[in-house]
Design a protein around this motif. Structure first.
Motif, PDB file in Angstrom:
ATOM      1  N   GLY A   1      11.421  33.644  18.289  1.00  0.00           N
ATOM      2  CA  GLY A   1      11.737  32.515  17.430  1.00  0.00           C
ATOM      3  C   GLY A   1      13.200  32.146  17.528  1.00  0.00           C
ATOM      4  N   SER A   2      13.668  31.378  16.582  1.00  0.00           N
ATOM      5  CA  SER A   2      15.059  30.953  16.577  1.00  0.00           C
ATOM      6  C   SER A   2      15.606  31.053  15.163  1.00  0.00           C
ATOM      7  CB  SER A   2      15.194  29.516  17.093  1.00  0.00           C
ATOM      8  OG  SER A   2      14.463  28.628  16.269  1.00  0.00           O
ATOM      9  N   VAL A   3      16.904  31.340  15.049  1.00  0.00           N
ATOM     10  CA  VAL A   3      17.581  31.417  13.762  1.00  0.00           C
ATOM     11  C   VAL A   3      18.514  30.221  13.662  1.00  0.00           C
ATOM     12  CG1 VAL A   3      19.174  32.727  12.311  1.00  0.00           C
ATOM     13  CG2 VAL A   3      17.459  33.929  13.682  1.00  0.00           C
ATOM     14  N   THR A   4      18.392  29.469  12.582  1.00  0.00           N
ATOM     15  CA  THR A   4      19.261  28.321  12.354  1.00  0.00           C
ATOM     16  C   THR A   4      19.864  28.422  10.964  1.00  0.00           C
ATOM     17  OG1 THR A   4      17.384  27.004  11.573  1.00  0.00           O
ATOM     18  CG2 THR A   4      17.979  26.771  13.874  1.00  0.00           C
ATOM     19  N   GLN A   5      21.056  27.898  10.799  1.00  0.00           N
ATOM     20  CA  GLN A   5      21.724  27.939   9.501  1.00  0.00           C
ATOM     21  C   GLN A   5      21.645  26.568   8.856  1.00  0.00           C
ATOM     22  OE1 GLN A   5      25.340  30.104   9.390  1.00  0.00           O
ATOM     23  NE2 GLN A   5      26.122  29.009   7.630  1.00  0.00           N
ATOM     24  N   HIS A   6      21.295  26.561   7.580  1.00  0.00           N
ATOM     25  CA  HIS A   6      21.177  25.317   6.820  1.00  0.00           C
ATOM     26  C   HIS A   6      22.030  25.432   5.563  1.00  0.00           C
ATOM     27  CE1 HIS A   6      17.629  24.323   9.217  1.00  0.00           C
ATOM     28  NE2 HIS A   6      17.276  25.574   9.058  1.00  0.00           N
ATOM     29  N   SER A   7      22.540  24.322   5.111  1.00  0.00           N
ATOM     30  CA  SER A   7      23.254  24.315   3.835  1.00  0.00           C
ATOM     31  C   SER A   7      23.197  22.914   3.252  1.00  0.00           C
ATOM     32  CB  SER A   7      24.703  24.757   4.006  1.00  0.00           C
ATOM     33  OG  SER A   7      25.408  23.813   4.780  1.00  0.00           O
ATOM     34  N   LYS A   8      23.234  22.858   1.939  1.00  0.00           N
ATOM     35  CA  LYS A   8      23.330  21.579   1.245  1.00  0.00           C
ATOM     36  C   LYS A   8      24.803  21.318   0.938  1.00  0.00           C
ATOM     37  CE  LYS A   8      18.998  22.134  -1.254  1.00  0.00           C
ATOM     38  NZ  LYS A   8      18.417  22.241  -2.599  1.00  0.00           N
ATOM     39  N   ALA A   9      25.161  20.084   0.833  1.00  0.00           N
ATOM     40  CA  ALA A   9      26.542  19.751   0.497  1.00  0.00           C
ATOM     41  C   ALA A   9      26.890  20.340  -0.869  1.00  0.00           C
ATOM     42  CB  ALA A   9      26.719  18.241   0.478  1.00  0.00           C
ATOM     43  N   GLY A  10      27.987  21.055  -0.937  1.00  0.00           N
ATOM     44  CA  GLY A  10      28.434  21.632  -2.191  1.00  0.00           C
ATOM     45  C   GLY A  10      27.884  23.017  -2.491  1.00  0.00           C
ATOM     46  N   ASP A  11      26.958  23.525  -1.692  1.00  0.00           N
ATOM     47  CA  ASP A  11      26.406  24.861  -1.918  1.00  0.00           C
ATOM     48  C   ASP A  11      27.412  25.931  -1.525  1.00  0.00           C
ATOM     49  OD1 ASP A  11      24.010  24.171  -2.961  1.00  0.00           O
ATOM     50  OD2 ASP A  11      22.839  24.577  -1.165  1.00  0.00           O
ATOM     51  N   VAL A  12      27.543  26.941  -2.356  1.00  0.00           N
ATOM     52  CA  VAL A  12      28.391  28.082  -2.024  1.00  0.00           C
ATOM     53  C   VAL A  12      27.641  29.018  -1.084  1.00  0.00           C
ATOM     54  CG1 VAL A  12      29.595  30.081  -2.959  1.00  0.00           C
ATOM     55  CG2 VAL A  12      29.625  27.920  -4.210  1.00  0.00           C
ATOM     56  N   ASN A  13      26.356  29.252  -1.366  1.00  0.00           N
ATOM     57  CA  ASN A  13      25.537  30.139  -0.532  1.00  0.00           C
ATOM     58  C   ASN A  13      24.802  29.319   0.514  1.00  0.00           C
ATOM     59  OD1 ASN A  13      26.189  32.424  -2.070  1.00  0.00           O
ATOM     60  ND2 ASN A  13      24.680  31.832  -3.595  1.00  0.00           N
ATOM     61  N   LYS A  14      25.023  29.648   1.745  1.00  0.00           N
ATOM     62  CA  LYS A  14      24.337  28.967   2.832  1.00  0.00           C
ATOM     63  C   LYS A  14      23.148  29.806   3.246  1.00  0.00           C
ATOM     64  CE  LYS A  14      28.433  26.728   4.645  1.00  0.00           C
ATOM     65  NZ  LYS A  14      29.304  26.526   5.775  1.00  0.00           N
ATOM     66  N   GLY A  15      21.998  29.221   3.262  1.00  0.00           N
ATOM     67  CA  GLY A  15      20.791  29.935   3.667  1.00  0.00           C
ATOM     68  C   GLY A  15      20.575  29.825   5.160  1.00  0.00           C
ATOM     69  N   SER A  16      19.994  30.832   5.732  1.00  0.00           N
ATOM     70  CA  SER A  16      19.611  30.806   7.134  1.00  0.00           C
ATOM     71  C   SER A  16      18.109  30.930   7.207  1.00  0.00           C
ATOM     72  CB  SER A  16      20.248  31.966   7.900  1.00  0.00           C
ATOM     73  OG  SER A  16      21.644  31.844   7.899  1.00  0.00           O
ATOM     74  N   GLY A  17      17.549  30.464   8.266  1.00  0.00           N
ATOM     75  CA  GLY A  17      16.112  30.564   8.416  1.00  0.00           C
ATOM     76  C   GLY A  17      15.749  30.945   9.831  1.00  0.00           C
ATOM     77  N   ILE A  18      14.595  31.523   9.979  1.00  0.00           N
ATOM     78  CA  ILE A  18      14.074  31.818  11.299  1.00  0.00           C
ATOM     79  C   ILE A  18      12.757  31.089  11.436  1.00  0.00           C
ATOM     80  CG2 ILE A  18      12.877  33.939  10.597  1.00  0.00           C
ATOM     81  CD1 ILE A  18      13.610  35.023  13.399  1.00  0.00           C
TER      82      ILE A  18
END
Length: 71
Positions: free
Chosen positions: A49-66
């Motif tokens: 699979g692949s791991v990508t990083q996502h974040s919303k504007a203004g979020d302190v915690n950035k979530g990653s997903g696979i």
């Protein structure tokens, strides 16, 4: 990491859905979202699979997903 542990992660923090392909069939797409990147890297190493990083504007915690997609 055994398959039962992965099943628990997908059950708690993931989803399974079908996605169309450019061919005449659909395939399963498994996605796990988690902020602990080493866990996602371990899943990717063992299962692909692949791991990508996502974040919303203004979020302190950035979530990653696979995302693992295997027709």
């Amino acid at each position: 990491m055994n398959i039962a542990y992965l099943a628990g992660i997908v059950d708690g923090e993931g989803n399974v859905r079908t996605a169309p392909s450019c061919y005449k069939y659909e395939y399963a797409r498994i996605t796990v979202t988690n902020t602990h990147k080493p866990l996602l890297d371990a899943i990717q190493k063992q299962y692909g699979g692949s791991v990508t990083q996502h974040s919303k504007a203004g979020d302190v915690n950035k979530g990653s997903g696979i995302t693992s997609t295997k027709p």
